[in-house]
Structures are given as C-alpha cells and as structure tokens.
Design a protein around this motif. Structure first.
Motif, PDB file in Angstrom:
ATOM      1  N   LEU A   1     -19.132 134.156  34.348  1.00  0.00           N
ATOM      2  CA  LEU A   1     -17.915 134.854  34.705  1.00  0.00           C
ATOM      3  C   LEU A   1     -16.930 134.867  33.485  1.00  0.00           C
ATOM      4  O   LEU A   1     -16.400 135.939  33.220  1.00  0.00           O
ATOM      5  N   SER A   2     -16.525 133.752  32.575  1.00  0.00           N
ATOM      6  CA  SER A   2     -15.845 133.686  31.683  1.00  0.00           C
ATOM      7  C   SER A   2     -16.465 134.661  30.524  1.00  0.00           C
ATOM      8  O   SER A   2     -15.694 135.477  29.767  1.00  0.00           O
TER       9      SER A   2
ATOM     10  N   ILE B   1     -10.462 138.229  40.730  1.00  0.00           N
ATOM     11  CA  ILE B   1     -10.700 137.314  39.717  1.00  0.00           C
ATOM     12  C   ILE B   1      -9.411 136.495  39.195  1.00  0.00           C
ATOM     13  O   ILE B   1      -9.424 135.379  39.157  1.00  0.00           O
ATOM     14  N   THR B   2      -8.414 137.402  39.509  1.00  0.00           N
ATOM     15  CA  THR B   2      -7.051 136.889  39.218  1.00  0.00           C
ATOM     16  C   THR B   2      -6.812 135.698  40.299  1.00  0.00           C
ATOM     17  O   THR B   2      -6.029 134.508  39.796  1.00  0.00           O
ATOM     18  N   TYR B   3      -6.837 135.915  41.499  1.00  0.00           N
ATOM     19  CA  TYR B   3      -6.662 134.983  42.428  1.00  0.00           C
ATOM     20  C   TYR B   3      -7.504 133.771  42.307  1.00  0.00           C
ATOM     21  O   TYR B   3      -6.805 132.676  42.408  1.00  0.00           O
ATOM     22  N   PHE B   4      -8.547 133.945  42.177  1.00  0.00           N
ATOM     23  CA  PHE B   4      -9.487 132.733  42.022  1.00  0.00           C
ATOM     24  C   PHE B   4      -8.898 131.955  40.763  1.00  0.00           C
ATOM     25  O   PHE B   4      -8.873 130.776  41.165  1.00  0.00           O
ATOM     26  N   THR B   5      -8.833 132.566  39.695  1.00  0.00           N
ATOM     27  CA  THR B   5      -8.538 131.582  38.589  1.00  0.00           C
ATOM     28  C   THR B   5      -6.911 130.930  38.755  1.00  0.00           C
ATOM     29  O   THR B   5      -6.889 129.927  38.420  1.00  0.00           O
TER      30      THR B   5
ATOM     31  N   TRP C   1      -8.506 137.705  29.150  1.00  0.00           N
ATOM     32  CA  TRP C   1      -9.322 136.648  29.078  1.00  0.00           C
ATOM     33  C   TRP C   1      -9.005 135.168  28.772  1.00  0.00           C
ATOM     34  O   TRP C   1      -9.314 134.223  29.514  1.00  0.00           O
ATOM     35  N   PRO C   2      -7.922 135.118  27.691  1.00  0.00           N
ATOM     36  CA  PRO C   2      -7.828 133.655  27.507  1.00  0.00           C
ATOM     37  C   PRO C   2      -6.899 132.975  28.594  1.00  0.00           C
ATOM     38  O   PRO C   2      -7.032 131.965  28.862  1.00  0.00           O
ATOM     39  N   LEU C   3      -5.894 133.556  29.057  1.00  0.00           N
ATOM     40  CA  LEU C   3      -4.939 133.005  29.991  1.00  0.00           C
ATOM     41  C   LEU C   3      -5.258 133.212  31.388  1.00  0.00           C
ATOM     42  O   LEU C   3      -5.028 132.291  32.176  1.00  0.00           O
ATOM     43  N   THR C   4      -5.869 134.179  31.972  1.00  0.00           N
ATOM     44  CA  THR C   4      -6.297 134.332  33.168  1.00  0.00           C
ATOM     45  C   THR C   4      -7.661 133.762  33.605  1.00  0.00           C
ATOM     46  O   THR C   4      -7.796 133.502  34.700  1.00  0.00           O
ATOM     47  N   VAL C   5      -8.647 133.737  32.586  1.00  0.00           N
ATOM     48  CA  VAL C   5     -10.052 133.434  32.886  1.00  0.00           C
ATOM     49  C   VAL C   5     -10.364 132.039  32.143  1.00  0.00           C
ATOM     50  O   VAL C   5     -10.657 131.078  32.741  1.00  0.00           O
TER      51      VAL C   5
END
Length: 478
Positions: A445-446, A76-80, A415-419
């Motif tokens: 996802l969000s 998830i971190t890499y994708f976003t 959630w707010p900053l990474t996603v």
C-alpha cells in the motif's frame, strides 16, 4: 514564561499541589475538546478549496476512474488516520505519554533522521497550504466583484480585476486572527468555517443539478476528456496526473491530525474520540466530494472549469454566486488558522527552549479590554506571526496559480504524511514481523501510494511550467 508555567504545573501536579480538576495528566490546562469539535476541525481542514476543482478532476478521469479515485483516497485517508490516532500516546495508545505534534510522534516511534524528514514534509506542506489558501481566498473575493460586473455589463465584458488588493485584505484579517494563542481557542472559528464549507458546496451542487435538470447537454465520457477532440495525448496524460494530485490534496488533513487530537479531553480515550471524528469528517467530505465531482461533471462535461464557482461555470443568479464566494472566503479564513497554528506553535516552542531567559520571546503581558476581559499579549508572537502572514501573502501575489498549486501540494504531502509515517509507526507500535502477511500488504500500500504521489507531482510541475510561460508577476489577471 508559558513553558516555565507548564513545567511548574507538571511538578505541582505530581506532588498534588494543584487542583487536578483544572489540569490534565501532563500539567497543561484541562482539554475540553470532543469528537464533535474535532470533526469540525477536520471538516474545516478537509473541505477546502480543493472541492471546487473536483468537477475538473472528474472531467480528466471520466465516469469510471473519477469516482473510483475519490473513494480510494477516502478509504486510504481514513484507514491511515486511525493508525495515526493510535500513536498520539506512546508506547500505549491509551495510557502512554502524550505527543503534542506530528514530529514528536515520529520521534517516539521511529526516531533518527525520520523526525527531520517528517518536520520538513509537514511544515513545508503547511506553509504551502497557507499560501494556497491566500491565493484561493482572493480568487473568491475577486469572483464577487467580477460576478457583479458581468451582471451589469454582460458576459462578453472582460471585467479584469487584480487579485493583489484582496490578498492584502485577507492578510490583514489573518494578522488579527493569528494572535489567537493556540489550537485550543479555535473551536468557534472551525465550526463557523465548517458551516461555510457546507454552504458553498451545497450551492455548487444545487446549481449543477439545476443546470442538468434545465436540459444542459454537456459532453461527458467514461474516460473523461477525449484525445484528439479536447486534448492531445500528452495533455491527457499530464492532466490525469494533475487531477490525481488535486484529489489527493482534497483529503489532506494528516498534517494537523495530532494537533487536533491534542485538544481532546482524556475521557473517553483520545484515540477513540479521534477515530470517531475521523469517520464523521471523512464520510461527510466524501459525500460532498462525490456530489460536487459527479454532479459538477454532469453539468459542465469535458469543459468543466478548474473552479466552478470562481471560474464562472455559473453566471446567474449572480447574488447566489456572490454569497457562495463569500462563504468560500470566510471558510478559508478559518482554514488558514487551522493549518498555520502548528507552524506558530513549533517556532515559538523551539525559540522558548533555545532562549528561555529572553523576555521578548517568553514574556506575556496582560491587557484588559472592555467587554472582552483579559487577554495575554506576547511581543514575539505579535512580530513573528505578523511577519509570517505578510511573507505568505507576498509569495501568493507572485505565484497565483490554482489547480497546479493544489496538485503539487497534494502530491508532496500525501505519501509521506498520510501514508508512509502512519504505516511505519503502526508497524513499530505493533512490533510486526518482517514479511508477515500484514506487514507485506501495508508495505505494498505504501509503495503504491508513493507511485501515485510521484505521477501527481509530475503532472503538477508540468502544469506550473505551462502557466509560467505566459504569467507576469503582479499584473492584472483576467
């Protein structure tokens, strides 16, 4: 003065009066960063104190959920982060206008109150991280002193030591380093910090492997700590939530991604270089996280300490434990700067805009130091940055918790900053239609990540409440 200089450079650049080999398309000093320096910044930001709590987190989640959650947050971190990298320039990700901060990116793509919400989340998170790093650096320094005490007097001795003197030492070092003008001058510190992170993570993994090979039979389980044996049912739930927060914190670097990307040279395109740096950074950290989390759990089982290098999962060889903790402290010295520089830049740029004629705020003075050359000194920078470091150190002395603090920071920022913001800006950039298939699964996802953040925050708050019941400020901790 600096803001005025940049504006003059922009005008001169457009009129052709400035040698374009020395400045970028926005009139600022030529950026020289590469995907390698960006990777060093990312690794410095990501492989932090959180890696040391992953054995504990795996113990709460078990052999199935632990590695699965680690991989999920990694993907998830890499994708976003790839989405966020495409938003550095707007409206076109390659030729558009540069956005220097996360808030400017949100302003360009979303606007409205979301800009203020982003600023609150980002800078609140950065402040929390700098406080957390002050705490964890002092814990590592204390661990060196306690390790020597245990080696000399035996493991049964309490070896009580106060964290506060070490927090003061850490703050004094940061006061000096905080005078580094901006992110562009931090590459050497990030590379050093990245090397230190590899060193102590490798030592932790090596000691864990040695313990397992040496015949340690620690009790583990597919589902982690056992209800009725290790914990009560309510403790199992709260610890699970807190472990998820710890893992979320361990991958957090979106708060400084745009600032890192702003150090990259424009060829190849910044978004391509940043995506490559993100892939290298996240892949490298995931490998270390899997090793530290899984091998550490195998070594300590359900009794894994919250920090297996400072929580004295290991006592010997004491000199290697000392070296690892020194590496942690040096790494956190660099990581502190990576996370506090955006705060410094934000306050200084806003102050310069509001009081452009105030010499105390905008003035810079040249001082010639032997063997170092000329350096630029700003009295406002000196006073403001020193005050910030002192305040974070004082708060850290009042609030010296480790796992609970990590979990709460991770839950609040994930959630707010990474996603949320990367997904919303990606949707706006691509002009996606509502309820299209891509729009729908991005929203799912969000929302799923929001639920994860909320339960992780609940676990961390519960842990903090339990810690506060027995804690007395400024007293020596065992």
């Amino acid at each position: 003065m600096k803001g005025m200089f940049v504006e003059q450079n922009i005008g001169a650049y457009e009129s052709g009066d400035v040698n374009k080999s020395f400045v970028d398309d926005d009139g600022r000093e030529k950026r020289t960063g590469t995907w390698m320096t960006a990777s060093a910044h990312i690794i410095t930001a990501v492989i932090g104190s959180g890696v040391l709590s992953l054995a504990w987190a795996n113990a709460q989640l078990g052999w199935i959920a632990g590695p699965a959650v680690l991989m999920a947050f990694s993907i998830i971190t890499y994708f976003t982060s790839t989405m966020l990298a495409d938003c550095y320039r707007s409206p076109d990700p390659v030729t558009g206008k540069r956005n220097y901060t996360y808030m400017e990116v949100v302003r360009s793509y979303l606007g409205g109150r979301k800009v203020q919400l982003c600023g609150l989340a980002q800078y609140g998170n950065l402040i929390g991280i700098t406080i957390g790093y002050t705490i964890t650096a002092s814990i590592s320094m204390v661990a060196v002193k306690r390790s020597n005490c245990f080696h000399k007097h035996g493991h049964h001795v309490k070896c009580q030591t106060s964290n506060n003197p070490f927090m003061i030492i850490f703050a004094c070092i940061q006061i000096v380093l905080s005078q580094i003008p901006n992110f562009h001058k931090l590459s050497w510190l990030s590379i050093l910090a990245a090397v230190m992170s590899f060193a102590y993570a490798s030592i932790g993994v090596g000691l864990s492997i040695a313990k397992v090979v040496g015949g340690a039979h620690s009790r583990t389980a597919l589902t982690g700590v056992t209800i009725g044996v290790d914990v009560t049912s309510s403790e199992k739930v709260w610890r699970t939530f807190q472990a998820i927060g710890d893992i979320a914190f361990a991958y957090a670097y979106s708060t400084v991604l745009i600032e890192i990307q702003d150090t990259l040279k424009s060829s190849p395109a910044e978004n391509k270089a940043m995506k490559r740096a993100s892939l290298v950074g996240v892949s490298t950290t995931t490998m270390f996280y899997m090793l530290c989390g899984c091998v550490g759990y195998a070594a300590f089982g359900n009794d894994a300490p919250g920090n297996f290098l400072t929580g004295f999962g290991f006592y010997e060889p004491f000199w290697l434990i000392d070296f690892a903790n020194v590496c942690i402290a040096i790494h956190l010295i660099g990581a502190y700067q990576v996370f506090c520089q955006p705060i410094f830049q934000f306050v200084e740029s806003q102050s310069a805009k509001r009081w452009p004629d105030n010499r105390f705020i905008t003035g810079e003075y040249t001082i010639n130091i032997p063997f170092c050359g000329e350096i630029y000194v700003s009295f406002f920078r000196l006073v403001w940055r020193t005050s910030y470091v002192v305040v974070t150190a004082v708060v850290a002395m009042i609030f010296p918790f480790f796992n609970d603090f990590l979990g709460l920071i991770g839950a609040a920022s994930f959630w707010p900053l990474t996603v949320y913001f990367p997904i919303e800006m990606h949707i706006a950039q691509r002009k996606m239609k509502k309820f299209s298939s891509t729009w729908t699964w991005l929203k799912i996802l969000s929302w799923a990540c929001l639920i994860v953040s909320l339960v992780a925050a609940a676990g961390s708050v519960q842990g903090l409440i339990q810690s506060l019941k027995t804690y007395k400020p400024f007293q020596v901790q065992q």
